[in-house]
Design an enzyme around this catalytic site. Structure first.
Site, PDB file in Angstrom:
ATOM      1  N   ASP A   1     -34.180  30.315  25.583  1.00 37.94           N
ATOM      2  CA  ASP A   1     -33.782  31.658  26.003  1.00 37.94           C
ATOM      3  C   ASP A   1     -33.082  32.331  24.820  1.00 37.94           C
ATOM      4  OD1 ASP A   1     -31.304  30.551  25.854  1.00 37.94           O
ATOM      5  OD2 ASP A   1     -30.824  30.756  27.967  1.00 37.94           O
TER       6      ASP A   1
ATOM      7  N   ASP B   1     -38.255  28.851  36.092  1.00 41.49           N
ATOM      8  CA  ASP B   1     -37.269  27.862  35.661  1.00 41.49           C
ATOM      9  C   ASP B   1     -36.075  27.984  36.580  1.00 41.49           C
ATOM     10  OD1 ASP B   1     -36.120  30.397  34.322  1.00 41.49           O
ATOM     11  OD2 ASP B   1     -34.545  28.899  34.041  1.00 41.49           O
TER      12      ASP B   1
ATOM     13  N   CYS C   1     -43.985  11.331  47.654  1.00 40.93           N
ATOM     14  CA  CYS C   1     -43.600  11.656  46.285  1.00 40.93           C
ATOM     15  C   CYS C   1     -43.834  10.455  45.372  1.00 40.93           C
ATOM     16  CB  CYS C   1     -42.129  12.071  46.260  1.00 40.93           C
ATOM     17  SG  CYS C   1     -41.533  12.456  44.612  1.00 40.93           S
TER      18      CYS C   1
ATOM     19  N   CYS D   1     -42.453   9.855  42.449  1.00 42.27           N
ATOM     20  CA  CYS D   1     -41.390   9.606  41.457  1.00 42.27           C
ATOM     21  C   CYS D   1     -40.776   8.220  41.665  1.00 42.27           C
ATOM     22  CB  CYS D   1     -40.320  10.692  41.521  1.00 42.27           C
ATOM     23  SG  CYS D   1     -39.053  10.427  42.769  1.00 42.27           S
TER      24      CYS D   1
ATOM     25  N   CYS E   1     -38.565   7.586  44.760  1.00 39.16           N
ATOM     26  CA  CYS E   1     -39.279   7.430  46.033  1.00 39.16           C
ATOM     27  C   CYS E   1     -40.165   6.192  46.051  1.00 39.16           C
ATOM     28  CB  CYS E   1     -40.119   8.675  46.304  1.00 39.16           C
ATOM     29  SG  CYS E   1     -39.101  10.152  46.535  1.00 39.16           S
TER      30      CYS E   1
ATOM     31  N   HIS F   1     -36.229  13.014  41.045  1.00 36.36           N
ATOM     32  CA  HIS F   1     -36.961  13.364  42.266  1.00 36.36           C
ATOM     33  C   HIS F   1     -37.066  14.877  42.439  1.00 36.36           C
ATOM     34  CE1 HIS F   1     -38.411  13.766  46.282  1.00 36.36           C
ATOM     35  NE2 HIS F   1     -37.382  14.553  46.531  1.00 36.36           N
TER      36      HIS F   1
END
Lengths: 372, 372
Positions: free
Chosen positions: A92, A265, A303, A305, A308, A334
């Site tokens: 940014d 974002d 999920c 990830c 999980c 997650h």
């Protein structure tokens, strides 16, 4: 370089999916982008970050300028090398943080004069200085230095911020001189339709490789934000990616994609993770809650990830209750995976011709809930 | 099950390398074992833990009994399933923590009565209770409930603790009834040679699958600790693994291996990591130090961990200065990798017949420094 290919569009909404090409690889859109403020997504290694499905990662010019300073990052070979992330990156402009975090001395057409919170020294941030810093950092995308007015603000104040933002964009475009880095402009205008109209047309006229909508998620009602997006996106070139700054909830991303947005974002997934909160099925679950104490099932069975796949709600509850670092890391991973999967699923639905049915409008009870 | 194969011995010292077989896989010795107090090695995921070369991981009965409680761990299917670690595990007896952390009410031949620091309730920990809890936790190795006297202590106090430790070992052996879990005895005796002699012979007489030397690293001079090890190991059965509790510095591990020790544990690598300190070449480096600010080289060029392979000293310095969670995780991973690699290298040297030359005595200037 920085070509944006649109690969499919939704026939019932403004949604599109595509691919934005950067020197560090493609960004498939629509896409949620994790925030790595200080050159690290908090608590997450770069390998873990790649496993969340992250492509483009954000970092903050304001924070990196203060610590470690852009010279050290440049000496390391740029931000990618410094943090060990070989994928696309975006920085940014520093403007938003100067206005929201800085101890401001003066704002005028030249730039913003503020105090370094670390040592009290004075720093002048101008469009040229922001470009110099971002060119030194070397992300794939640099953001124009803009003035983001607070909410609410008077029409006069927003008009003044708009005028300045447009003048600064001209100076940014002049100062920006890295061919391997794209400069994105930022549309301001608060909640005043004629100012948003003016800003969208002005920023579009610069013919930049991408355009962001800023000045949203600053406290305005969410429907007002969607109204702004609906008004602005038709005024932007269709063949450039559109980035809605600071948005990262499922419903808002789905509505925004339907209105033609490509990139998002938000610090929320990692911030919530660090506070013991998991995003599951459109809800926020506080893992400290005693109801998880004996729950030996996966956090979210759909999920992929590691939180999980390798652990249970009872274990995550135990980690959060015990204030173990691992709990914060696992929930951050997650939550990022959750939002990135959601944007990936929207892209697939656009390709499959079922986006308007499954995601627009998206509700926790939508059919889409079962498809990602 | 729980067979210990000795694969090579050093002809000049008491060092040996081997393999201890557990239901969750082999532990190749000599070996450093990471400590995962509350069912997590702090800040490190199980995948990252596997990458450090970790085989057997410790967890603390005292801590797990208080949070989340052994019933929840048992309901999850045991500690391996609860924390998602499929490798070998060991739980301590809770005794050491009761004596060092507990608010003690009473110690007698029955057991130890202490207050739960979380809610003030009274807990009676006895040899039988420790065995019940450890059987519920279900690690591959359970440790006998012992009394570890402080240092210094009078001969009378140490003799009393020895007598109690031996009586408790008998009760532990009677109470322990899981065939898929090995019970290790613990030799006490403080710094009194005749008590160490008595304790070693008594514990050895139980014919257990492994024996630990406890009551070390409690404040005694390091040479006194080595003297104890030198005295005790010849009294222990050669065909059982020997575990020196609480030791985890390079020099002390090398001397202890030369004296016939096979297994080590220590909280130091992760605790130092959480305080921004890295173990490099036998030294402790404080990564906050400004000398690392511009140092864009790997932390330890010989180390295969992600901190060393994917990042630089300047980046780690930046993370530690910024108090980023990732810094603590990366340094913990590095420090664990460092100690585990050192013990692995000692094993290789024993196999190669060069242990006494390269590692005993080990100094930062030893030739061994260049071989691992």
């Amino acid at each position: 370089m920085f070509q944006f290919e649109i690969q499919a569009t939704c026939s019932n909404t403004g949604a599109r999916c595509g691919c934005f090409h950067t020197p560090h690889g493609p960004v498939t859109t629509p896409r949620f982008m994790p925030v790595g403020t200080l050159g690290t997504v908090k608590g997450v290694t770069t390998s873990q970050l790649a496993e969340t499905g992250a492509q483009m990662v954000l970092s903050n010019t304001y924070h990196l300028h203060l610590q470690p300073g852009e010279e050290i990052v440049a000496d390391a070979g740029g931000l990618h090398r410094f943090m060990g992330w070989d994928g696309p990156m975006l920085t940014d402009s520093g403007g938003f943080q100067v206005f929201s975090l800085g101890d401001l001395n003066r704002i005028d057409d030249e730039g913003v004069d503020f105090r370094n919170p670390r040592n009290g020294s004075r720093i002048l941030l101008t469009p040229e200085r922001s470009m110099q810093i971002q060119m030194r950092l070397g992300a794939d995308v640099a953001m124009a230095f803009d003035q983001c007015p607070p909410y609410p603000a008077t029409e006069n104040d927003v008009a003044e911020a708009c005028r300045r933002t447009h003048a600064w964009l001209g100076r940014c475009a002049d100062a920006h001189q890295r061919d391997d880095q794209a400069l994105f402009g930022i549309v301001q205008g608060g909640c005043f339709p004629h100012l948003r109209d003016l800003s969208a047309r002005t920023v579009a006229s610069f013919n930049l490789p991408g355009i962001a909508i800023g000045g949203v998620s600053v406290g305005e009602p969410v429907e007002e934000m969607h109204q702004i997006v609906r008004q602005v996106t038709p005024l932007l070139p269709a063949d450039r990616p559109r980035y809605l700054m600071g948005i990262g909830t499922l419903r808002e991303m789905a509505v925004a994609v339907a209105n033609g947005i490509d990139m998002f974002d938000c610090v929320l997934p990692t911030r919530l993770g660090r506070h013991g909160t998991a995003l599951v099925g459109g809800e926020r679950w506080n893992l400290r809650n005693a109801r998880f104490r004996h729950d030996h099932t996966p956090l979210d069975p759909n999920c992929p990830c590691i939180a999980c796949r390798q652990h249970t709600r009872a274990y995550l509850h135990h980690l959060i209750r015990s204030e173990e670092l691992l709990g914060l890391t696992l929930l951050s991973i997650h939550n990022l995976t959750h939002l990135i999967r959601f944007t990936t699923a929207m892209g697939q639905a656009i390709r499959d011709g079922c986006f308007s049915e499954d995601f627009a409008p998206w509700e926790p009870s939508s059919r889409a809930h079962h498809t990602w």
